[in-house]
Scaffold this active site. Structure first.
Site, PDB file in Angstrom:
ATOM      1  N   TYR A  93       0.840  -1.193   0.000  1.00 42.17           N
ATOM      2  CA  TYR A  93       0.000   0.000   0.000  1.00 42.17           C
ATOM      3  C   TYR A  93       0.877   1.245   0.000  1.00 42.17           C
ATOM      4  O   TYR A  93       2.058   1.205   0.347  1.00 42.17           O
ATOM      5  CB  TYR A  93      -0.942   0.016   1.210  1.00 42.17           C
ATOM      6  CG  TYR A  93      -0.273   0.177   2.555  1.00 42.17           C
ATOM      7  CD1 TYR A  93      -0.078   1.431   3.124  1.00 42.17           C
ATOM      8  CD2 TYR A  93       0.158  -0.940   3.286  1.00 42.17           C
ATOM      9  CE1 TYR A  93       0.523   1.582   4.373  1.00 42.17           C
ATOM     10  CE2 TYR A  93       0.757  -0.802   4.528  1.00 42.17           C
ATOM     11  CZ  TYR A  93       0.935   0.456   5.067  1.00 42.17           C
ATOM     12  OH  TYR A  93       1.536   0.598   6.295  1.00 42.17           O
ATOM     13  N   CYS A  94       0.282   2.358  -0.436  1.00 39.90           N
ATOM     14  CA  CYS A  94       0.919   3.668  -0.304  1.00 39.90           C
ATOM     15  C   CYS A  94      -0.095   4.590   0.369  1.00 39.90           C
ATOM     16  O   CYS A  94      -0.941   4.108   1.133  1.00 39.90           O
ATOM     17  CB  CYS A  94       1.386   4.202  -1.663  1.00 39.90           C
ATOM     18  SG  CYS A  94       0.075   4.440  -2.892  1.00 39.90           S
ATOM     19  N   TRP A  95      -0.043   5.877   0.125  1.00 36.94           N
ATOM     20  CA  TRP A  95      -0.947   6.790   0.822  1.00 36.94           C
ATOM     21  C   TRP A  95      -2.386   6.661   0.338  1.00 36.94           C
ATOM     22  O   TRP A  95      -3.322   6.502   1.112  1.00 36.94           O
ATOM     23  CB  TRP A  95      -0.448   8.224   0.679  1.00 36.94           C
ATOM     24  CG  TRP A  95      -1.424   9.290   1.086  1.00 36.94           C
ATOM     25  CD1 TRP A  95      -1.830  10.357   0.350  1.00 36.94           C
ATOM     26  CD2 TRP A  95      -2.124   9.408   2.338  1.00 36.94           C
ATOM     27  NE1 TRP A  95      -2.734  11.122   1.043  1.00 36.94           N
ATOM     28  CE2 TRP A  95      -2.934  10.562   2.271  1.00 36.94           C
ATOM     29  CE3 TRP A  95      -2.163   8.636   3.499  1.00 36.94           C
ATOM     30  CZ2 TRP A  95      -3.762  10.963   3.316  1.00 36.94           C
ATOM     31  CZ3 TRP A  95      -2.988   9.041   4.552  1.00 36.94           C
ATOM     32  CH2 TRP A  95      -3.768  10.199   4.459  1.00 36.94           C
TER      33      TRP A  95
END
Length: 341
Positions: A93-95
């Site tokens: 995941y990222c932001w």
């Protein structure tokens, strides 16, 4: 690339699929999903630089800048993925579930991995956490007692006896007073604190009682979520009456290994509340190594504060347990035998 919801993303951990956070170290330290490994595409400084380019020159210029920054790192990323994450499946995941996680997923798939990407990224996880914490109905029992009663040790003894507990001080890495930051590894903010509470509750049976220590709304710099705080205020309180000498001994045991200057700094934080004369005397006791007498002065303030808070609770919901026992395991057994529901 497989895009999955927060619920499925959390379940992937139960299958021992490694969880990768592609955000910067600064973002990761502010708050992350439990058990995640930080494998950043960009450094803190690089993210700021690319964000500035995006604002000033537009999306395409930012993408070009990102490629130029990331391309030289691909060899190192490949080596770390192969050495640290040999599993066939990975979750990332990222932001916001955007370019960082998508780019990393593409690269991992080139290396033969099956990749799951969190839809909406960490932002979606945070929305999920906040929603859950604001609506959960808990069966809380609050463990209370004046400072030095050894509540945390008793709470953990209750856990050893099979009871469910939430150790707020452990999750916040703070003991909940002016002295609470002593020995802490880092300052846990509200965001990370909420994540930790959510993750602790996920594995509990919410239909059964959960023991929680009596705390102020703020534990260090972190704040207890509104819904949980309100339920704590309405819950039954098991109030411990521990001998004063045992409380002083507990405090001396807790703080004896501490550097004296840290204790002095903590007393300075409550100078206005203790008064100048008491504070000066307590600091003198600390410097002389007489921690018991220093603690006695501190208790004059903390006992008044605790008793004020106790009086504001519904007296019908307070169960007082008096004991001359100092062993937390024996006290926990005595409390459990009350059969509080």
């Amino acid at each position: 690339m497989n895009k999955i919801s927060v619920e499925d993303f959390l379940k992937s951990r139960e299958k021992n699929i490694p969880l990768i956070d592609t955000r910067t170290p600064l973002e990761f330290d502010q708050g992350n999903i439990k058990y995640a490994h930080n494998l950043p595409l960009l450094s803190n400084e690089e993210r700021i630089l690319i964000g500035t380019i995006y604002k000033q020159e537009g999306k395409n210029a930012a993408i070009d800048a990102g490629i130029n920054v990331i391309a030289p790192k691909l060899g190192l990323l490949r080596d770390r993925i192969r050495s640290d994450f040999p599993q066939d499946e990975l979750s990332i995941y990222c932001w916001r579930g955007g370019m960082r996680s998508s780019s990393m997923a593409w690269f991992m798939e080139l290396l033969g991995k099956r990749v799951y990407v969190l839809i909406g990224g960490y932002k979606a996880y945070r929305h999920y956490v906040i929603e859950e914490l604001s609506t959960l109905k808990l069966h809380l029992i609050v463990l209370g007692g004046r400072t030095g009663s050894g509540k945390t040790n008793i709470l953990n003894s209750l856990k050893n006896l099979g009871e469910q507990i939430i150790d707020l001080e452990k999750l916040a890495d703070h003991k909940g007073s002016a002295f609470g930051s002593i020995g802490s590894k880092k300052s846990v903010g509200t965001e990370e604190f909420e994540n930790e509470i959510f993750e602790a509750l996920r594995v509990m049976d919410l239909s059964k009682p959960i023991w929680i220590e009596n705390e102020s709304r703020g534990v260090g710099v972190a704040q207890i979520p509104n819904n949980i705080w309100n339920q704590m205020r309405e819950a039954t309180v098991v109030h411990l009456e521990i001998e004063d000498n045992d409380r002083l001994n507990n405090l001396v045991q807790d703080y004896n290994p501490v550097q004296r200057n840290e204790l002095v700094e903590s007393f300075e934080k409550i100078r206005k509340r203790l008064g100048h004369e008491n504070t000066d005397q307590a600091i003198l006791f600390v410097k002389e190594g007489n921690l018991k007498e220093a603690a006695r002065i501190a208790l004059e303030y903390y006992d008044k504060t605790y008793e004020f808070g106790l009086r504001k609770r519904s007296q019908e919901k307070i169960i007082t347990v008096k004991t001359d026992e100092a062993n937390p395991e024996l006290i926990a057994k005595k409390i459990q035998q009350l059969g509080v529901k």
